[in-house]
Design a protein around this motif. Structure first.
Motif, mmCIF file in Angstrom:
data_model
loop_
_atom_site.group_PDB
_atom_site.id
_atom_site.type_symbol
_atom_site.label_atom_id
_atom_site.label_comp_id
_atom_site.label_asym_id
_atom_site.label_seq_id
_atom_site.Cartn_x
_atom_site.Cartn_y
_atom_site.Cartn_z
ATOM 1 N N GLU A 10 -42.777 36.142 -17.686
ATOM 2 C CA GLU A 10 -43.857 35.336 -18.255
ATOM 3 C C GLU A 10 -43.783 35.377 -19.772
ATOM 4 O O GLU A 10 -43.339 36.375 -20.347
ATOM 5 C CB GLU A 10 -45.223 35.904 -17.846
ATOM 6 N N TYR A 11 -44.223 34.286 -20.386
ATOM 7 C CA TYR A 11 -44.358 34.292 -21.840
ATOM 8 C C TYR A 11 -45.548 33.416 -22.222
ATOM 9 O O TYR A 11 -45.967 32.534 -21.467
ATOM 10 C CB TYR A 11 -43.070 33.839 -22.536
ATOM 11 N N VAL A 12 -46.070 33.686 -23.412
ATOM 12 C CA VAL A 12 -47.263 32.971 -23.880
ATOM 13 C C VAL A 12 -46.893 31.550 -24.274
ATOM 14 O O VAL A 12 -45.866 31.311 -24.916
ATOM 15 C CB VAL A 12 -47.868 33.712 -25.096
ATOM 16 N N ASP A 13 -47.734 30.585 -23.897
ATOM 17 C CA ASP A 13 -47.565 29.200 -24.318
ATOM 18 C C ASP A 13 -48.271 29.032 -25.665
ATOM 19 O O ASP A 13 -49.491 28.939 -25.734
ATOM 20 C CB ASP A 13 -48.168 28.265 -23.261
ATOM 21 N N CYS A 25 -46.542 30.901 -19.320
ATOM 22 C CA CYS A 25 -45.477 30.193 -18.601
ATOM 23 C C CYS A 25 -44.720 31.211 -17.749
ATOM 24 O O CYS A 25 -44.360 32.281 -18.233
ATOM 25 C CB CYS A 25 -44.511 29.539 -19.575
#
Lengths: 147, 76
Positions: A10-13, A25
């Protein structure tokens, strides 16, 4: 049959964050090596995409591999314009799945060989996901493929 | 010649760093390949082969972590 662990990442949008929304995301990644004439490529982290019938391989990656070319085609996304497409070759390429402990048997997959290099490596259904048991447990952060 | 071997466990920390910094990296390296080690980007570009060649000139690792950095929302 071998069970290969996949990764849920996961990574920050950031764009959403600019709109004061904390959205993340999520992608699932598998690790593969492709067969070359005299060995195997370095490991490759590939997006596992259950929305893609075929795998997609960037140009300079498949160019160093031992491939069978079948026919010319194009790759399209969600934009309904001819200009929003990438030329490609449908073909076959051999690969293995790996994780930290295990190595799968060799698969010959049907893949779209992209004519351009700056596309992500995508693993789709043909001769991989459609040959396997695919387990996704997002709350437990667990994902694997049994091949 | 790269032999058949599993994923190097020690590379997990490199990918943990990349995904923690993903959005920042996407601004700096939009839709580019990057190779990285020790929490630093070694090389970047449109062509993975060139990126890896440069990275191998900079660090003496058998295999080097790398990834395609997507900028924006990509639906494949």
């Amino acid at each position: 049959m071998v069970r290969i662990n996949l990764e849920i990442r996961e990574y920050v949008d950031l764009e959403a964050l600019e709109h004061n929304l904390n959205l993340r995301c999520t992608r699932i990644f598998g690790i593969v090596r492709f067969q070359k004439e005299n060995g195997w490529t370095e490991y490759q982290k590939a997006i596992v995409d259950t929305g893609s019938p075929y795998s997609v391989i960037p140009s300079d990656l498949w160019n160093e591999c031992d491939v069978k070319k079948l026919y010319p085609t194009t790759i399209r996304g969600i934009i309904p314009k001819n200009s929003a497409s990438v030329k490609a070759i449908m073909g076959r390429i051999k690969c293995i799945f790996i994780d930290e402990e295990r190595i799968s048997q060799i698969f010959e997959i049907n893949a779209l060989f992209s004519s351009v290099p700056n596309v992500p490596l995508i693993l789709g259904f043909s001769n991989i996901l459609d040959q396997s048991k695919f387990v996704i447990d997002i709350p437990s952060k667990y994902c694997c493929i049994e091949l | 010649m790269t032999q058949l071997k599993p994923f190097p466990v020690e590379h997990n920390k490199e990918y943990n760093w990349v995904f923690a910094e993903y959005s920042k990296l996407a601004n700096k390296y939009p839709n580019r390949w990057i190779a990285f080690a020790n929490k630093k980007v070694l090389s970047s570009g449109k062509e993975l082969s060139e990126v890896m060649k440069k990275a191998h000139e900079l660090i003496d690792w058998d295999e080097i972590p790398h990834l395609f950095i997507e900028k924006g929302i990509h639906i494949y």
